[in-house]
Design a protein around this motif. Structure first.
Motif, short mmCIF file in Angstrom:
data_model
loop_
_atom_site.label_atom_id
_atom_site.label_comp_id
_atom_site.label_asym_id
_atom_site.label_seq_id
_atom_site.Cartn_x
_atom_site.Cartn_y
_atom_site.Cartn_z
N ASN A 197 1.80 -53.08 -9.50
CA ASN A 197 0.47 -53.53 -9.12
C ASN A 197 -0.11 -52.63 -8.03
O ASN A 197 -1.29 -52.24 -8.08
CB ASN A 197 0.51 -54.98 -8.64
CG ASN A 197 -0.87 -55.60 -8.53
OD1 ASN A 197 -1.49 -55.92 -9.53
ND2 ASN A 197 -1.37 -55.72 -7.31
N VAL A 198 0.72 -52.26 -7.06
CA VAL A 198 0.28 -51.37 -5.99
C VAL A 198 -0.07 -50.00 -6.57
O VAL A 198 -1.09 -49.39 -6.23
CB VAL A 198 1.37 -51.23 -4.91
CG1 VAL A 198 0.98 -50.15 -3.90
CG2 VAL A 198 1.59 -52.55 -4.20
N GLU A 201 -3.34 -50.19 -8.61
CA GLU A 201 -4.49 -50.28 -7.70
C GLU A 201 -4.82 -48.91 -7.11
O GLU A 201 -5.98 -48.48 -7.11
CB GLU A 201 -4.16 -51.28 -6.59
CG GLU A 201 -5.17 -51.34 -5.47
CD GLU A 201 -4.65 -52.17 -4.31
OE1 GLU A 201 -4.98 -51.81 -3.15
OE2 GLU A 201 -3.92 -53.15 -4.54
N ARG A 202 -3.79 -48.22 -6.62
CA ARG A 202 -4.02 -46.90 -6.02
C ARG A 202 -4.51 -45.90 -7.06
O ARG A 202 -5.36 -45.05 -6.78
CB ARG A 202 -2.73 -46.39 -5.37
CG ARG A 202 -2.35 -47.12 -4.11
CD ARG A 202 -1.16 -46.51 -3.44
NE ARG A 202 -1.40 -45.15 -3.00
CZ ARG A 202 -0.56 -44.45 -2.25
NH1 ARG A 202 0.59 -45.00 -1.88
NH2 ARG A 202 -0.83 -43.22 -1.88
N ARG A 205 -8.25 -46.45 -7.76
CA ARG A 205 -9.06 -46.01 -6.63
C ARG A 205 -9.13 -44.47 -6.57
O ARG A 205 -10.21 -43.90 -6.39
CB ARG A 205 -8.48 -46.56 -5.32
CG ARG A 205 -9.36 -46.32 -4.11
CD ARG A 205 -9.01 -47.23 -2.97
NE ARG A 205 -7.62 -47.15 -2.57
CZ ARG A 205 -6.75 -48.16 -2.70
NH1 ARG A 205 -7.12 -49.31 -3.22
NH2 ARG A 205 -5.50 -48.03 -2.32
N ALA A 219 -11.41 -48.76 -0.82
CA ALA A 219 -11.09 -50.16 -0.55
C ALA A 219 -11.95 -50.59 0.63
O ALA A 219 -11.86 -50.00 1.71
CB ALA A 219 -9.60 -50.31 -0.23
N THR A 241 -11.29 -55.26 -0.77
CA THR A 241 -11.37 -54.97 -2.20
C THR A 241 -10.34 -53.91 -2.58
O THR A 241 -9.89 -53.12 -1.73
CB THR A 241 -12.76 -54.48 -2.59
OG1 THR A 241 -12.99 -53.18 -2.01
CG2 THR A 241 -13.84 -55.43 -2.10
N ASP A 242 -9.98 -53.87 -3.86
CA ASP A 242 -9.12 -52.79 -4.36
C ASP A 242 -9.94 -51.52 -4.57
O ASP A 242 -9.56 -50.45 -4.13
CB ASP A 242 -8.45 -53.21 -5.68
CG ASP A 242 -7.46 -54.33 -5.49
OD1 ASP A 242 -7.02 -54.54 -4.34
OD2 ASP A 242 -7.11 -55.00 -6.48
N ASP A 255 -11.16 -55.49 -9.04
CA ASP A 255 -9.90 -56.05 -8.54
C ASP A 255 -8.82 -55.73 -9.57
O ASP A 255 -8.88 -56.20 -10.71
CB ASP A 255 -10.03 -57.55 -8.32
CG ASP A 255 -9.11 -58.06 -7.23
OD1 ASP A 255 -8.85 -57.30 -6.28
OD2 ASP A 255 -8.64 -59.20 -7.32
N LYS A 257 -5.21 -55.76 -11.41
CA LYS A 257 -4.15 -56.73 -11.60
C LYS A 257 -3.11 -56.19 -12.59
O LYS A 257 -3.47 -55.77 -13.69
CB LYS A 257 -4.71 -58.06 -12.14
CG LYS A 257 -5.76 -58.72 -11.26
CD LYS A 257 -5.18 -59.13 -9.90
CE LYS A 257 -6.24 -59.81 -9.04
NZ LYS A 257 -5.73 -60.11 -7.68
#
Length: 352
Positions: A197-198, A201-202, A205, A219, A241-242, A255, A257
């Motif tokens: 998940n991390v 997300e990265r 972005r 973020a 926020t992501d 977001d 997930k």
């Protein structure tokens, strides 16, 4: 049928974006080579990366040393010299800085490589490749993987090439730690969901930061839209926020997930978007859209699973567009990139 090698190669692409190393030397070979297991990919990145780093020069830093010497070097520690009676032997205790490769960065590298060799599902040729680079880390202290403080590892111009390597090391160690039972290990065929998940997300972005800097991706912390300032608002949770993308007139909050189950099942048996996820993104949007113009949208972007039903939501809630969609990481990279580009349609003016 899913081509597992495509999935694993896409993990490399995600890593490359997440750790800002899109032009890493040797990256092209990852686009064509087959990997039957994620550990094979991680081993290949480390073997290739450490080999390249050796040619550039391994990371070094000034380390504080304290030794009893026959000649003065650095600063004499008078107290320790006296207590150890070193001067009676014609010696003094000196404190000085040594420019060494035994740094926390290299200790993390050595720990991850050792763990992959001992416990990873890595092919014999790639284990041999890891063993060939280990001697370059002979003078580096072997540390327990659990003792590594990842948040304390810093990066600057001279060691920026370590970002991807140590990102891989962290994911390797967190997903492949020995259990308390002697001789056994928890061999994750995939990384734990919380770590993926991390990474997911990265990746999102940094993808938009790399390809669409004009949208100021990042973020963001959204302040609560309080009716009036209050001294009692200190316990409100932070809304971070992501990914937030901004065009001239519109904003989309994404977001990210990564779940095993992208939908929840209600008491009636109906599958719906996770309530908590939906409430969260709605709170972000409503507090960001302070003027109530409807120019702020929110999108829950899930990594697609193999379940038959997947999130597919696109509604207007009190003037704001709210949605939940998926990104299929099992596809070719070209398809993934096209899907990420299609998200930008949410920034188009209404009616266009």
């Amino acid at each position: 049928m899913i081509d597992r090698s495509i999935v694993i190669r896409n993990v490399y692409v995600m890593l490359a974006y997440a750790f800002r190393t899109m032009r890493t030397e040797g990256a092209d070979r990852f686009a064509t080579e087959k990997f039957d297991h994620l550990h094979d990919l991680l081993a290949e990145i480390l073997a290739l990366g450490v080999g390249t780093q050796v040619k550039r020069g391994l990371h070094r830093d000034y380390l504080a040393m304290s030794e009893e010497l026959a000649t003065v070097r650095g600063r004499i520690n008078v107290g320790r010299t006296a207590s150890a009676r070193s001067i009676t032997r014609g010696r003094v205790v000196c404190e000085f800085d040594e420019y060494e490769i035994d740094t926390p960065h290299n200790q993390a590298l050595k720990a991850a490589i050792t763990l992959l060799i001992r416990h990873g599902e890595v092919s014999t040729p790639r284990k041999d490749a890891l063993r060939r680079v280990l001697p370059y880390l002979d003078t580096v202290t072997s540390v327990a993987p659990t003792s590594i403080r990842w948040e304390s590892l810093t990066y600057h111009r001279s060691n920026a090439s370590y970002r991807l390597l140590l990102g891989v090391c962290e994911l390797t160690i967190r997903g492949l730690l020995p259990t308390e039972s002697a001789g056994t290990a928890r061999l994750a065929s995939w990384l734990p969901d919380e770590k993926m998940n991390v990474l997911f997300e990265r990746f999102l972005r940094e993808y938009y930061a790399f390809h669409h800097p004009e949208l100021s991706p990042g973020a963001r912390i959204i302040p609560w839209d309080l009716d009036q300032p209050s001294i009692f608002g200190g316990q409100l949770p932070e809304m971070r926020t992501d990914v937030t993308l901004r065009s001239a007139n519109r904003t989309i909050i994404i977001d990210a997930k990564y779940y095993g189950n992208t939908l929840q099942q209600g008491l009636s048996g109906k599958e719906t978007v996770h309530s908590g996820n939906l409430y969260q993104v709605l709170a972000y949007v409503k507090n960001e859209d302070r003027k109530r113009t409807g120019a702020v949208s929110g999108l829950l972007l899930y990594a697609q699973t193999e379940a038959i039903a997947q999130p597919d939501l696109d509604v207007i809630v009190q003037g704001n567009r709210i949605g939940a969609q998926t990104l299929d990481l099992n596809q070719s990279w070209e398809s993934i990139a096209a899907r990420l580009e299609s998200v930008l349609d949410w920034l188009a003016p209404e009616g266009s």
